[in-house]
Design an enzyme around this catalytic site. Sequence first.
Site, mmCIF file in Angstrom:
data_model
loop_
_atom_site.group_PDB
_atom_site.id
_atom_site.type_symbol
_atom_site.label_atom_id
_atom_site.label_comp_id
_atom_site.label_asym_id
_atom_site.label_seq_id
_atom_site.Cartn_x
_atom_site.Cartn_y
_atom_site.Cartn_z
ATOM 1 N N SER A 137 0.865 -1.165 0.000
ATOM 2 C CA SER A 137 0.000 0.000 0.000
ATOM 3 C C SER A 137 0.909 1.225 0.000
ATOM 4 O O SER A 137 1.871 1.294 -0.769
ATOM 5 C CB SER A 137 -0.941 -0.030 1.209
ATOM 6 O OG SER A 137 -1.761 1.111 1.248
ATOM 7 N N TYR A 151 -4.659 8.248 -6.522
ATOM 8 C CA TYR A 151 -3.716 7.286 -5.945
ATOM 9 C C TYR A 151 -4.176 6.854 -4.550
ATOM 10 O O TYR A 151 -4.198 5.658 -4.223
ATOM 11 C CB TYR A 151 -2.337 7.936 -5.878
ATOM 12 C CG TYR A 151 -1.220 7.035 -5.404
ATOM 13 C CD1 TYR A 151 -0.697 6.046 -6.234
ATOM 14 C CD2 TYR A 151 -0.653 7.196 -4.140
ATOM 15 C CE1 TYR A 151 0.348 5.232 -5.815
ATOM 16 C CE2 TYR A 151 0.388 6.391 -3.705
ATOM 17 C CZ TYR A 151 0.891 5.421 -4.546
ATOM 18 O OH TYR A 151 1.921 4.620 -4.126
ATOM 19 N N LYS A 155 -5.249 3.172 -2.991
ATOM 20 C CA LYS A 155 -4.538 2.613 -1.839
ATOM 21 C C LYS A 155 -5.463 2.459 -0.625
ATOM 22 O O LYS A 155 -5.357 1.476 0.116
ATOM 23 C CB LYS A 155 -3.329 3.486 -1.486
ATOM 24 C CG LYS A 155 -2.239 3.503 -2.559
ATOM 25 C CD LYS A 155 -1.663 2.121 -2.822
ATOM 26 C CE LYS A 155 -0.443 2.187 -3.745
ATOM 27 N NZ LYS A 155 0.114 0.842 -4.021
#
Length: 285
Positions: A137, A151, A155
């Site tokens: 992650s 992003y 994650k």
Amino acid sequence: MAMTSQKTWFITGAGRGMGVDFAQAALAAGHHVVATGRHPDAVIEAVGEHDELFVLTCDITRPQDAEHAVAAAVERFGRIDVLVNNAANFFAGFFEQLSPQQVESQLQTNLVGPMTVTRAVLPVMRQQRSGHVITMSSLAGLVGQEFCSAYAAAKFGLEGWMESLVPEIAPFGISATIVEPGFFRTELLESASTTYAELSIEDYADRSAQTEETWQGMNGQQAGDPAKLARALITIADQDQPPLRWVAGANAVAAVEQKAHDLLAQVDAYRALSTSLAHDDVPAA
């Protein structure tokens, strides 16, 4: 590094960045390594030749690639003990300036991709009644920040998926770990890994230019050493009861501690209102 027992590691995105360090560290520890990437020649060039290295093509957004790579790995080594979901990319920019196609591509690679590979590997681990799924992650999976909205969305999604996966696979002797690195000196901010927002909105123009300049200036100056992270990951994978989360890097530890403090403060600030929402016929807690 001394090896406790020889395992077979299956690593995605092993042609560049942390994937190279993970493959080299696992090989140095005496393990079999299945190193995958979209371009096998690049993987071999980056990792180097080794008797225990098996390089395969795998685009994590293609289920058939994952299935074929897993089948080939089992045929070669007989099992898969550690899966490292490492392959990823980065679409950077303010949300409004990221096109729908860029957001979809970010989610497809960084969230659906690891799911796809894990779906292919889990039947092998279930049959073995053992295994360890490690998913890379990011600090951005716990702490959101501007210019990272797509992003962070991917994650954060990884975090929820992995946390929910743990009790599903635990009865089969399979464990899972989420790794949350902070700033490491990898190739993430280079053009091969980072794509900036393709839409232009005047209200964001100055901040976009300043942020891009700052981030490009950070490239190659990050404090974290990927090789040390890789060696530490070998230690994590050798534990009988590996952690669900491993926060990697001093800056990440500080940021996660602050996030935990902020969450508790927010809960406490609205405790009375939050706990006053039950039906009147429900006894007070």
